[in-house]
Design an enzyme around this catalytic site. Structure first.
Site, PDB file in Angstrom:
ATOM      1  N   ALA A  27       0.756  -1.234  -0.036  1.00  0.00           N
ATOM      2  CA  ALA A  27      -0.142  -0.070  -0.195  1.00  0.00           C
ATOM      3  C   ALA A  27       0.772   1.383  -0.116  1.00  0.00           C
ATOM      4  CB  ALA A  27      -0.991  -0.008   1.158  1.00  0.00           C
ATOM      5  N   ASP A  62      -3.920  -2.525   3.896  1.00  0.00           N
ATOM      6  CA  ASP A  62      -4.053  -1.815   2.768  1.00  0.00           C
ATOM      7  C   ASP A  62      -5.256  -0.705   3.091  1.00  0.00           C
ATOM      8  OD1 ASP A  62      -3.042  -4.523   1.917  1.00  0.00           O
ATOM      9  OD2 ASP A  62      -2.844  -3.081   0.106  1.00  0.00           O
TER      10      ASP A  62
END
Ligand code: MRU
Length: 373
Positions: A74, A263
């Site tokens: 991420a 994420d």
């Protein structure tokens, strides 16, 4: 020479910027090329067998690098996207602000559509667009230069955040502890120390020995290919296990804590991370083992009230049936379901660790107190 934004470049191969990144001591996953006209990445899809840098300029190849997980994790996706939007802006032929901004919005939407789950991608693209919008009375070259500085600032902030997260995380383990990891939340997925692997790498640097068990993380094997690679290279005591062995190592008393990245975290503490993470959390709860989630504050999404609001990416069946086997492992006719992420219920998470400290349930309260939502 400025090129037209949105142009699709040829497949990127090692070129000008690569020398800059390969000269560095630590693993450098994302960088701006020396000439500032391309993003250079270490192609993570080839690790650990091949170390190849790609120099990317066109919108098509920048998009493909995210979608094909050549750059992944991420925070790394967010940093990459900021550089990518800058590179496309620098290549624009537009001279008037309106034209320049319209093109920027098109490039932003295109990059944003590459992967849906990690919020850092959208966050960093929004930040770059906001900057450009705030400078609408300035000349295009001045806006482009400000975007370059902003992308570098985003990268440097991530390095500092990873360091702070690692310091907080280190307080959660003791010398000799066994830590279970899932997927990859190390320097390759972020910058420098990483998030989930940050405390482990920092411990090593300080002479504190931990024993790490890495879930291989089917179907794309980020645990085997990337986490075990990073930890082994750092000299950490690293043991690779298949995902379905997490229960036995917990039962045998080998694990004192689970460390994962994530994420997107919803305002109530539900956290989306690589598929299989929620299963690890459920096992950890069963065996009474703390389960920690590590991320920069930008991964916490106040616009998602709960995990149900997080879009889960669905990926191609061939990742399950064909990718890492000499021959396909299933009949071509067999249906596959391949969600790339799952959501771990906040109630299973012992703490969420960001650069602002360690937050515990109830998360709506602790996140608000830390200024995260
Ligand atoms: O599909 P990937 O490899 O991008 O998935 C990455 C993860 O799930 C990581 O654990 C997450 O992004 C945290 S990265 C610090």
């Amino acid at each position: 020479m400025r090129r037209r934004g949105g142009e699709r470049g040829a497949d990127g191969e090692t070129a000008d910027g690569a020398a800059e990144v390969t000269g560095a001591k630590e693993i450098v996953n994302v960088a701006l090329s020396g000439a500032g006209d391309a993003v250079v990445i270490l192609d993570q899809s080839l690790l650990p067998n091949e170390t190849r840098y790609l120099t990317l300029r066109g919108a098509g190849e920048l998009y493909e690098a995210i979608a094909s997980l050549r750059v992944r994790g991420a925070p790394a996706i967010g940093i990459f996207a900021a550089y990518a939007l800058y590179v496309l802006a620098a290549g624009s032929a537009a001279e008037r602000y309106d034209e320049f901004y319209a093109e920027l919005l098109r490039n932003k939407a295109y990059l944003d559509s590459s992967r849906p789950t990690a919020v850092n991608l959208r966050r960093m693209l929004d930040r770059m667009e906001r900057l450009a919008r705030s400078m609408r009375r300035e000349s295009v070259p001045r806006i482009v230069e400000a975007m370059r500085r902003e992308a570098i600032a985003i990268h440097n902030e991530d390095i500092a955040m990873c360091r702070a997260i690692s310091e907080y995380g280190l307080t959660l383990v003791r010398p000799g502890d066994g830590v279970l990891t899932h997927c990859n939340a190390g320097p390759l997925a972020t910058s420098r120390y990483g998030t989930g692997l940050g405390p482990i790498l920092l411990a090593k640097e300080r002479g504190i020995e931990l024993r790490v068990y890495c879930d291989e993380t089917r179907p794309l094997l980020q645990g085997a290919r990337l986490t075990a690679y990073e930890l082994y290279k750092a000299g950490v005591d690293t043991t690779l296990i298949c995902d379905n062995m997490a229960s036995i190592v917990m039962r045998e008393g080998r694990i004192n804590a689970c460390f994962v990245g994530c994420d997107r975290v919803a305002a109530n503490g539900d956290a989306a991370n690589k598929i299989g993470t929620s299963g690890v959390a459920i096992l950890a709860a069963h065996y009474g083992i703390p389960f920690y989630v590590f991320c920069p504050s930008s991964t916490i999404d106040p616009d998602c009230a709960s995990g149900g609001d997080i879009e889960i990416e669905l990926r191609a069946p061939d990742e399950i049936k064909e990718k890492f086997f000499k021959a396909p492992s299933a009949l071509p006719e067999v249906k596959c379901y391949n969600p790339a992420f799952d959501v771990t219920d906040g109630s299973l998470i012992t703490a969420v660790v960001t650069e602002r400290g360690i937050c515990r349930a109830p998360y709506a309260e602790s996140f608000a107190k830390a200024g995260l939502i």
